[in-house]
Write an enzyme that holds these catalytic residues in place. Structure first.
Site, short mmCIF file in Angstrom:
data_model
loop_
_atom_site.label_atom_id
_atom_site.label_comp_id
_atom_site.label_asym_id
_atom_site.label_seq_id
_atom_site.Cartn_x
_atom_site.Cartn_y
_atom_site.Cartn_z
N SER A 1 44.46 46.23 45.83
CA SER A 1 44.09 45.33 44.75
C SER A 1 44.61 45.79 43.40
O SER A 1 44.70 47.00 43.13
CB SER A 1 42.56 45.24 44.66
OG SER A 1 42.02 44.80 45.88
N HIS B 1 35.06 42.40 45.34
CA HIS B 1 35.05 43.12 46.60
C HIS B 1 33.73 43.86 46.82
O HIS B 1 33.25 43.96 47.95
CB HIS B 1 36.23 44.09 46.67
CG HIS B 1 37.55 43.40 46.84
ND1 HIS B 1 37.90 42.75 47.99
CD2 HIS B 1 38.61 43.26 46.00
CE1 HIS B 1 39.13 42.22 47.86
NE2 HIS B 1 39.57 42.52 46.65
#
Lengths: 450, 450, 450, 450
Positions: free
Chosen positions: A300, A398
């Site tokens: 990410s 997340h």
């Protein structure tokens, strides 16, 4: 061409609303009442689509103000509810139900009917996108518009419930219009051309999307996955280094699934949870394709890290802090390299250095900065909160999903964008499927991430 | 085998509910809260499916009683709403929104999450079917169960919104399992065998169904249409006389579409409007296939007419009325035919006659009865109301849809069932598409049918 | 890496052929004989694919030489046929059948078995493509290779019989891999990018292809059609001027279908008629979509015209002819423009002028050249023959199909390629469907085109 | 209504043939010649379909007689071939090619063109079915009709080459029309009703068919498979004992695949090998679904055994043989049971006994007969030949495919048909995939089965 003739005019608009937004049926007839003619919905849709931006705002304002909850009715039922508190439960339940019904805004019914018309759901998604833009631009942020938004969001949440979504795998054999959209929607690591796109749906890659029966041919949320030997520590190897397009996958070389991009495509579905469900559906899909696969992780970006860092350094400079960031030896190296004076000047130099991407070309500077930037980035992700949640939106996404922060990666995104946003650092959030529920609950309750 | 071990036991059940029906998030965190683990939904589903009927009742009772609205919280917010009546609108809106949220039963969230699981929507449809059976059987009709039912119904209404339904034409090339279901679901004019079924999807016939993405392979509501030269006045010509299966349709011979059967297949979707939408979608579909077609009509049964008539005659007998039904000449004919005494005896004889289907075999009796039965049937359909709506449920359905009663047909259903239910009479409700909205509104407001 | 080890070695090759090319069954057992094991076919295919070009040539040569017709057997049966001439018909027929069987080359059976294996038909198409290259390169043109080619062609003709082909319309919703191939195969007017491609399958355009069950995902012949108000007289308006991509088609503006590109994609299907059938299938398809459409025409390039013209002028110059091409006035204009001397010099100047595309930038020169080039082009198309057929291959294709030459168009292809090939001239071949059979027959018999 | 008017008349027929059966192009123009107009094919097809049986025979006779090979041309080329025997190879090859072309019957071209028309392939399959019936009925068996049949068969063999066939698995979700055909085509163990059919495509069963692009919706050959724990020794357990329809398959219980029925559906495809390929394709399919499965076997009927046995006994009786069939003790048992005299009478009694199925109801008789019938059946299958191949057609089919006879099963088909045909005995032919090629070759060469 926002002339009154084209529909923007107040009287035209008011006439239309009065005509198409039917009054709510009474509580007693609420189940019997027939739907208003479909033509009403079509008329509203066509009228709205023909409007210029400004007139859309006017229309939505008027709709939310004049066709909302009947406040008087609601307050009367509130009185009644209080009066029945000592009565039997059946009576209380009935008054509650009436009160609940009285709190339904009149426009909710219009929205509901529009969803039944062909193309209606997509229309409402787009209308909410306009609405969100108006609210966030604060041009005209009224309480009523927020109420309208809340009503729309809860309707969309029901319609886009996961049971109604379809998981589709996108490949090079998928329809061209879908692939073109996949390419356009990719916001994280932009697709450069069709060859690039072909690679992203080719061997050692998977691309999945949720679609919905009411919006055919429209991927709602898209997840790109790389199938790798171990959890990737940089994005270059995934999107920039050209593997041969025709390689055949060797299942023995696939141990990990790396989610390297997830994009929502519909602004109007903000707040309707899709990404979380998509990731988990895909994990199950991959587990059934590769039974022995056990490593699932994101790779990410860390948007906002660099600008947060600039702010921090700027404040430290004012406060005369920050010298402990580097050892004396390191400061000296920095001074030499940047040709600056020690002390405050050095912090300035550091800020300036980070502001460009020149340091990436110097191995010495890069080695110098790695430990300090990695330390600060870890702090940014773990420690910086907003109302108790991670400040960084990707981290928050997340962690809410129940993933755990697993590894920071240096030199992980060496593109100009990557360096500018996060000094080239990326992070893996790892998904241990049997722990996500608990992690997620803990994160949200304790606002702690593990 | 409703032993405590298998799950019916109170403590097991209570434990389960406490575990899987998560508390509602606070108003503030309602948008952030992550969904509970999918396992919760699955556990509830499996548990419920394993229960015997009686224990299902227990479970639903407990769920509706212990996991409903927080009455105290709701009444406190009602107080607060009254306190804010003089404040600014934004404040009022916000309290209204809190109040609305406080009126959401805790179990609503469980239902919503179940819908996201594979097979969850079908599970809820079946659960509501159980619930409706419990409520209508009055074994245990509590206000709370009705509330649970209302919540389920409003959720199902959103998920089965017409925008999410798919129109499918069923033909002999459709999957066999679908055709088998079509055959089983046909309640109006039962399908006798596969040849019969093949004819119902063959030339000069159309069969349409709505299906839903969350319940694949399951037709939800089925409409059978005959394509004819003129609006049919009997059902024999449609379902009993064998046309050759292989005839090719001649579009020039098709002027009318006769809806001769519509069946809902899911008891759990009671009150979720589907049939009305299906008829109108099909009219549009047929108009695009046959641009010159202009006659759309049902050919409908009149269930309940015969038993209503028996009641009427019985009462008239008591009241000494009814002699004006027939002319003297006609009474005499009847007396001869039935070998009865005049006066009260004749009414009895009439009742008895209608109670069997023997008169259908006598042309004389049939001719005698036609005018009187037709007159009484017209009155039954037009004049008999329940709470202002047509007493006959089929009439009520079509009139609510905006159709008009168009023609009564003698000898229209000569099957034993048809004679027993409605003395063989059937009725055409005709759909003039550009008038249905207005008709429907008039019917519902004035409770008048045209 | 054509080492003996990899299979190229003569003995390896001979061994393989001896093993996999089974002897023909005897005439008596020809219907009973089981197919050889599939493994034989696979082995041959893998071996062939692994070979370098040169070794492929060796293999095909050997195959065609050593595994062809048994000449001795055939001649013996020829003797027998002559001996039976006076016998009864049944005997003659039987000997003919034996003779026919004896003329089947042994390798035909191998080819037939390969076609049964997955991927086998595509393999044979590609093998024939290699074979045609060898034959046309004259590296090794033997009578046997031509025989092998003839055998392959007749087998492919049966397998690619039109009854086994599927017409597919290609749109932007077609699979991306198909569209990519459509783009790559377009030889007539190259596709520049994906936007260009999207336009060619968008509104006012149609793109059709034949596909075959044995070669899924592979368009065999592709036809591009523009739907226009009248028969187009230039290609710029079709492939270069940007219409908006999102325009909706207005059926009222569509009177003509212009076939502006047809491409065969498989070199190995040379001589297997597909294009002719595709055009006629598409005409039927369009007629059913647009019942009032009556104009069907190609807009075709004229490859070879410019070079034929250069040859002609060169010869005329030698022969001192050609002065009548232009009027005196025109010659003078030309002399001025090109700064040349009259007479032979002028012809030279004319040749030089046509050899570049500079004249297209001068309106005066363009006007000057138009009548003469158009006249010469008409002659080239009508008059120049090869073995009685039109010399120009595109003309020959359309005339064989039964189309008629309809109009020559000046300034019809102003691209550099168009000017270089045919001085920018294009031609419409028009299809009058109910005359094509007769036209085609006439063209082929009389070798006359109308 | 075979009147001349309807087309049967000789002159109409002759006119038609003369018009639609185009002469073969000359050898030189054979590749250039355009196809005749599609209308010719359609005209022929419609004409043929309109004919009565008898006129079809006339038409086919005329077609085969008057439009076959040009015998004179062929014999001239035969002379030429002999003349060139001493010339170079290229010349020989060319004459051979001309000779080969001259042996093509003129009607072959018509057949080929018909195959290109929609529905044409199916038409030719049906026409060949008529043709085979004519030939086998010997009404009119001419050498020319056999030639026509051979030509058709070789064309059909190319079009129905396995590479062009598609394997489809038939399930309860398959189109109803397909399932109806599957049911009708099942010749081996007739399907009784739809429940029976549903079981044959349900759990622990597989049903596969080959289909062809040119005959959509038409299964060409159908294979029914039972998935069992061990190779089945009777058919009752497969088609008569009702397993629950909804059982879920347990892959652990599946060790064997038993092919219990294979049916060709198109009489016109006789001699075009399909069944052999289907069995082998299905084995591969099952191996990929059940990687550990290793037992593949048929469970096959033995049609003809009982009538062969009757013939044998009848002959033995005449020859006074057969007493060794049973022991003295057994004969006595038989004599008692059938109340007959010893000696010849006993053989008669045995014949009579076998001619009914009464013995199946007596355990004693059944035990008595088992060893002798099993022994005789083994001999029938192994030893009885016709032109060197197994006399029994089912045995011949499986042995040609390379299967081996594996086990005879007593009481394997207790249906009246099973007892009448083969005294209830069935046989397993087992497929060991890596040996079938060799077995098949051996069987055909040595005409020996293992």
């Amino acid at each position: 061409f926002s002339t009154p003739a084209c529909g923007g005019g107040p009287s035209v608009m008011e006439d239309l609303l009065a005509r198409v937004v039917a009054p709510l049926p009474t509580y007693e007839t609420r189940d019997k009442a027939p739907p208003p003619p479909e033509l009403n919905s079509l008329e509203f849709m066509n009228f709205y689509k023909s409007l210029e931006k400004e007139d859309k705002l006017n229309l939505l304002s008027k709709l939310s103000q004049d066709f909302g909850v009947d406040h008087k009715g609601a307050s009367e039922l509130a009185v009644k509810l209080l009066d029945t508190q000592l009565r039997d439960l059946a009576t209380i339940l009935q008054v509650e139900d009436r009160l609940r019904y009285s709190l339904v805004p009149r426009y909710r019914q219009l929205l509901s009917h529009i969803s039944r018309v062909e193309g209606g759901v997509k229309f409402l998604v787009d209308l909410r996108s306009d609405l969100l833009e108006i609210i966030s631009s604060k041009v005209c942020d009224t309480a009523q518009l927020r109420d309208l938004n809340g009503t729309l969001r809860s309707l969309l949440s029901e319609w886009f419930s996961v049971g109604l979504l379809k998981l589709e795998r996108i490949t090079w054999e998928s329809p061209c219009d879908i692939l073109q959209k996949i390419s356009q929607y990719e916001a994280v690591h932009p697709v450069r051309n069709w060859t690039d796109l072909k690679r992203r749906v080719g061997p050692y890659r998977r691309c999945y999307a949720f679609t919905h029966a009411a919006m055919p041919g429209e991927p709602l949320v898209v997840l790109h996955v790389a199938l790798t030997e171990e959890i990737s520590n940089n994005i270059q190897g995934i999107v920039r280094e050209f593997a041969t397009l025709d390689a055949e996958e060797d299942a023995n070389k696939i141990n990990a699934a790396v989610f390297y991009s997830i994009s929502s495509t519909q602004a109007g579905l903000q707040g309707v949870e899709l990404g979380n469900y998509l990731i988990k559906r895909v994990v199950r899909e991959l587990q059934s394709e590769f039974p022995h696969m056990s490593q699932f992780s994101s790779l990410s970006p860390i948007p906002g890290f660099a600008s947060w860092l600039q702010g921090l350094l700027s404040q430290w400079r004012k406060e005369g802090r920050g010298l402990e960031l580097l050892s004396e030896q390191e400061w000296r190296t920095l001074e030499e390299a940047t040709d600056c004076t020690p002390g405050t000047g050095a912090i300035d130099a550091l800020r300036k250095l980070i502001g460009t991407n020149e340091w990436t070309r110097s191995e010495r500077l890069s080695l110098l900065l790695e430990p300090v930037l990695m330390r600060l980035c870890a702090w940014y992700l773990y420690g910086e909160k907003r109302r108790g949640y991670a400040l960084n939106p990707v981290a928050n996404f997340h962690l809410q999903n129940g993933a755990v922060m697993w590894r920071l990666n240096w030199n992980a995104d060496t593109s100009p964008r990557g360096v500018a946003n996060s000094c080239g650092i990326m992070v893996n959030y790892r998904y241990f499927l049997n722990e996500t529920s608990q992690n997620s609950a803990l994160y949200l309750q304790n606002k702690l991430c593990m």
